[in-house]
Design a protein around this motif. Structure first.
Motif, PDB file in Angstrom:
ATOM      1  N   PRO A  36       2.637  19.223   0.962  1.00 34.85           N
ATOM      2  CA  PRO A  36       1.904  17.979   1.223  1.00 34.85           C
ATOM      3  C   PRO A  36       2.704  16.930   1.999  1.00 34.85           C
ATOM      4  CG  PRO A  36       1.688  18.604  -1.082  1.00 34.85           C
ATOM      5  CD  PRO A  36       2.691  19.519  -0.469  1.00 34.85           C
ATOM      6  N   GLU A  37       4.001  16.821   1.736  1.00 28.10           N
ATOM      7  CA  GLU A  37       4.799  15.781   2.390  1.00 28.10           C
ATOM      8  C   GLU A  37       4.966  16.020   3.885  1.00 28.10           C
ATOM      9  OE1 GLU A  37       8.403  15.594   0.166  1.00 28.10           O
ATOM     10  OE2 GLU A  37       7.477  14.472  -1.468  1.00 28.10           O
ATOM     11  N   SER A  38       5.082  17.281   4.288  1.00 33.10           N
ATOM     12  CA  SER A  38       5.280  17.577   5.712  1.00 33.10           C
ATOM     13  C   SER A  38       4.008  18.094   6.382  1.00 33.10           C
ATOM     14  CB  SER A  38       6.410  18.591   5.882  1.00 33.10           C
ATOM     15  OG  SER A  38       6.037  19.830   5.299  1.00 33.10           O
ATOM     16  N   ASN A  39       2.961  18.313   5.598  1.00 34.66           N
ATOM     17  CA  ASN A  39       1.686  18.808   6.107  1.00 34.66           C
ATOM     18  C   ASN A  39       1.866  20.144   6.837  1.00 34.66           C
ATOM     19  OD1 ASN A  39      -1.071  18.622   6.239  1.00 34.66           O
ATOM     20  ND2 ASN A  39      -1.075  17.531   8.182  1.00 34.66           N
ATOM     21  N   SER A  40       2.695  21.026   6.272  1.00 38.60           N
ATOM     22  CA  SER A  40       2.936  22.331   6.876  1.00 38.60           C
ATOM     23  C   SER A  40       2.602  23.439   5.881  1.00 38.60           C
ATOM     24  CB  SER A  40       4.385  22.449   7.346  1.00 38.60           C
ATOM     25  OG  SER A  40       5.260  22.321   6.244  1.00 38.60           O
ATOM     26  N   TYR A  41       2.483  24.667   6.407  1.00 34.61           N
ATOM     27  CA  TYR A  41       2.091  25.827   5.611  1.00 34.61           C
ATOM     28  C   TYR A  41       3.090  26.962   5.783  1.00 34.61           C
ATOM     29  CZ  TYR A  41      -2.527  23.692   5.207  1.00 34.61           C
ATOM     30  OH  TYR A  41      -3.559  22.846   4.928  1.00 34.61           O
ATOM     31  N   LYS A  42       3.202  27.810   4.763  1.00 32.44           N
ATOM     32  CA  LYS A  42       3.936  29.077   4.833  1.00 32.44           C
ATOM     33  C   LYS A  42       2.988  30.141   4.309  1.00 32.44           C
ATOM     34  CE  LYS A  42       8.472  27.817   5.290  1.00 32.44           C
ATOM     35  NZ  LYS A  42       9.476  28.332   6.083  1.00 32.44           N
ATOM     36  N   ASP A  43       2.886  31.234   5.061  1.00 28.73           N
ATOM     37  CA  ASP A  43       1.956  32.301   4.721  1.00 28.73           C
ATOM     38  C   ASP A  43       2.704  33.585   4.385  1.00 28.73           C
ATOM     39  OD1 ASP A  43      -0.292  30.687   5.262  1.00 28.73           O
ATOM     40  OD2 ASP A  43      -0.041  31.046   7.396  1.00 28.73           O
ATOM     41  N   PHE A  44       2.117  34.364   3.473  1.00 21.78           N
ATOM     42  CA  PHE A  44       2.700  35.627   3.048  1.00 21.78           C
ATOM     43  C   PHE A  44       1.608  36.683   2.949  1.00 21.78           C
ATOM     44  CE2 PHE A  44       5.383  32.290   1.387  1.00 21.78           C
ATOM     45  CZ  PHE A  44       6.658  32.739   1.675  1.00 21.78           C
ATOM     46  N   THR A  45       2.016  37.949   3.117  1.00 26.36           N
ATOM     47  CA  THR A  45       1.125  39.087   2.953  1.00 26.36           C
ATOM     48  C   THR A  45       1.600  39.909   1.761  1.00 26.36           C
ATOM     49  OG1 THR A  45       0.633  39.212   5.311  1.00 26.36           O
ATOM     50  CG2 THR A  45       0.251  41.198   4.038  1.00 26.36           C
ATOM     51  N   ILE A  46       0.652  40.310   0.935  1.00 24.06           N
ATOM     52  CA  ILE A  46       0.932  41.209  -0.185  1.00 24.06           C
ATOM     53  C   ILE A  46       0.248  42.524   0.144  1.00 24.06           C
ATOM     54  CG2 ILE A  46       0.648  41.630  -2.659  1.00 24.06           C
ATOM     55  CD1 ILE A  46       0.328  38.570  -2.981  1.00 24.06           C
ATOM     56  N   GLU A  47       1.032  43.599   0.236  1.00 18.92           N
ATOM     57  CA  GLU A  47       0.486  44.936   0.496  1.00 18.92           C
ATOM     58  C   GLU A  47       0.559  45.751  -0.780  1.00 18.92           C
ATOM     59  OE1 GLU A  47       2.486  46.921   3.677  1.00 18.92           O
ATOM     60  OE2 GLU A  47       1.630  45.600   5.204  1.00 18.92           O
ATOM     61  N   ILE A  48      -0.557  46.355  -1.149  1.00 18.70           N
ATOM     62  CA  ILE A  48      -0.610  47.206  -2.336  1.00 18.70           C
ATOM     63  C   ILE A  48      -1.012  48.603  -1.866  1.00 18.70           C
ATOM     64  CG2 ILE A  48      -1.650  47.562  -4.598  1.00 18.70           C
ATOM     65  CD1 ILE A  48      -2.382  44.502  -4.454  1.00 18.70           C
ATOM     66  N   HIS A  49      -0.166  49.577  -2.156  1.00 15.02           N
ATOM     67  CA  HIS A  49      -0.426  50.960  -1.735  1.00 15.02           C
ATOM     68  C   HIS A  49      -1.152  51.707  -2.844  1.00 15.02           C
ATOM     69  CE1 HIS A  49       1.977  50.862   2.009  1.00 15.02           C
ATOM     70  NE2 HIS A  49       2.520  49.826   1.388  1.00 15.02           N
ATOM     71  N   SER A  50      -1.794  52.811  -2.490  1.00 11.34           N
ATOM     72  CA  SER A  50      -2.634  53.552  -3.432  1.00 11.34           C
ATOM     73  C   SER A  50      -1.846  54.142  -4.594  1.00 11.34           C
ATOM     74  CB  SER A  50      -3.393  54.661  -2.705  1.00 11.34           C
ATOM     75  OG  SER A  50      -2.488  55.549  -2.084  1.00 11.34           O
ATOM     76  N   ASP A  51      -0.522  54.309  -4.450  1.00 11.93           N
ATOM     77  CA  ASP A  51       0.283  54.825  -5.561  1.00 11.93           C
ATOM     78  C   ASP A  51       0.837  53.715  -6.453  1.00 11.93           C
ATOM     79  OD1 ASP A  51       2.171  53.738  -3.872  1.00 11.93           O
ATOM     80  OD2 ASP A  51       3.304  55.595  -3.593  1.00 11.93           O
ATOM     81  N   GLY A  52       0.477  52.426  -6.187  1.00 13.71           N
ATOM     82  CA  GLY A  52       0.890  51.304  -7.018  1.00 13.71           C
ATOM     83  C   GLY A  52       2.078  50.525  -6.474  1.00 13.71           C
ATOM     84  N   ARG A  53       2.745  51.049  -5.435  1.00 16.21           N
ATOM     85  CA  ARG A  53       3.842  50.294  -4.832  1.00 16.21           C
ATOM     86  C   ARG A  53       3.264  49.053  -4.159  1.00 16.21           C
ATOM     87  NH1 ARG A  53       5.759  52.928  -0.377  1.00 16.21           N
ATOM     88  NH2 ARG A  53       3.874  54.181  -0.389  1.00 16.21           N
ATOM     89  N   TRP A  54       4.053  47.957  -4.189  1.00 16.69           N
ATOM     90  CA  TRP A  54       3.588  46.731  -3.544  1.00 16.69           C
ATOM     91  C   TRP A  54       4.750  46.002  -2.906  1.00 16.69           C
ATOM     92  CZ3 TRP A  54       4.810  41.824  -5.751  1.00 16.69           C
ATOM     93  CH2 TRP A  54       5.456  41.887  -6.979  1.00 16.69           C
ATOM     94  N   TYR A  55       4.451  45.278  -1.836  1.00 18.62           N
ATOM     95  CA  TYR A  55       5.457  44.568  -1.056  1.00 18.62           C
ATOM     96  C   TYR A  55       4.926  43.186  -0.687  1.00 18.62           C
ATOM     97  CZ  TYR A  55       6.998  49.374  -0.417  1.00 18.62           C
ATOM     98  OH  TYR A  55       7.391  50.671  -0.641  1.00 18.62           O
ATOM     99  N   ILE A  56       5.857  42.266  -0.550  1.00 16.25           N
ATOM    100  CA  ILE A  56       5.520  40.929  -0.054  1.00 16.25           C
ATOM    101  C   ILE A  56       6.272  40.729   1.248  1.00 16.25           C
ATOM    102  CG2 ILE A  56       5.684  38.445  -0.463  1.00 16.25           C
ATOM    103  CD1 ILE A  56       5.578  39.016  -3.448  1.00 16.25           C
ATOM    104  N   LYS A  57       5.571  40.260   2.265  1.00 16.38           N
ATOM    105  CA  LYS A  57       6.183  39.973   3.559  1.00 16.38           C
ATOM    106  C   LYS A  57       5.779  38.569   4.009  1.00 16.38           C
ATOM    107  CE  LYS A  57       4.345  43.533   5.691  1.00 16.38           C
ATOM    108  NZ  LYS A  57       3.996  44.572   6.647  1.00 16.38           N
ATOM    109  N   PRO A  58       6.736  37.800   4.528  1.00 18.47           N
ATOM    110  CA  PRO A  58       6.364  36.493   5.090  1.00 18.47           C
ATOM    111  C   PRO A  58       5.646  36.683   6.423  1.00 18.47           C
ATOM    112  CG  PRO A  58       8.731  36.848   5.289  1.00 18.47           C
ATOM    113  CD  PRO A  58       8.180  38.022   4.550  1.00 18.47           C
TER     114      PRO A  58
END
Length: 187
Positions: free
Chosen positions: A157-179
């Motif tokens: 809110p103070e800088s009025n900026s955003y950071k986005d991330f992707t969450i990938e979930i694979h069919s075997d249950g593995r998951w990853y987060i990427k900026p």
């Protein structure tokens, strides 16, 4: 009898002498300042959003994934931002969290609460103290046969900026987060 008349005269003079004439030429602001109440009356509190928010999304994708997403406000977690003008205005941005259940072919492969602490490795603690989760949504175009992708956005809110991330979930249950870094290209 003289004592009673004298007693009532003293009481009447005392009562009529305390009529507040010394405040007559003071403005309301001056009266509040002398009584140390000015700050309490000049402060405005605003919570964004004002009330509780709950959004439920149940999605079945053509690749066999089922997603159950419950996005809610966390009323006890908020970021304060103070705006100064004639009156002090405090904006309190409520934080959000999501409950995610991901199934593949009817079997639960991933169940997680999505909130700021899940992304702590990607930024400094100072960033996460000020950040507010804004959105969690399914990225249909990036969801392939063996994985599903979700995007989330955090707002400062103070800088009025955003950071986005992707969450990938694979069919075997593995998951990853990427900026994510969305950079526009000029042609």
């Amino acid at each position: 009898m003289k004592n009673i008349v004298l007693f009532f005269s003293i009481i009447c003079l005392t009562i009529f002498g305390c009529d507040g004439r010394y405040h007559r030429h003071n403005s309301n602001v001056e009266v509040l300042k002398t009584n140390h109440l000015y700050e309490a009356f000049s402060k405005q509190l605003e919570f964004l959003p004002e009330g509780p928010v709950e959004i439920k999304t149940d999605t079945i994708l053509s690749n066999g994934f089922e997603l159950h997403l419950k996005y809610t406000t966390l009323d006890k977690e908020y970021q304060k931002m103070v705006l100064k003008s004639k009156a002090t205005k405090e904006l309190h941005f409520k934080n959000f969290g999501s409950e995610l259940i991901c199934k593949k072919s009817g079997k639960v492969i991933f169940e997680q609460r999505i909130e700021k602490s899940l992304f702590s490795a990607f930024e400094t603690p100072e960033f996460w103290d000020k950040a507010i989760m804004q959105f969690v949504w399914i990225d249909y175009e990036a969801s392939l046969n063996e994985k599903v992708s979700l995007n989330t956005s955090f707002y400062l809110p103070e800088s009025n900026s955003y950071k986005d991330f992707t969450i990938e979930i694979h069919s075997d249950g593995r998951w990853y987060i990427k900026p994510n870094s969305f950079v526009s290209k000029l042609i």
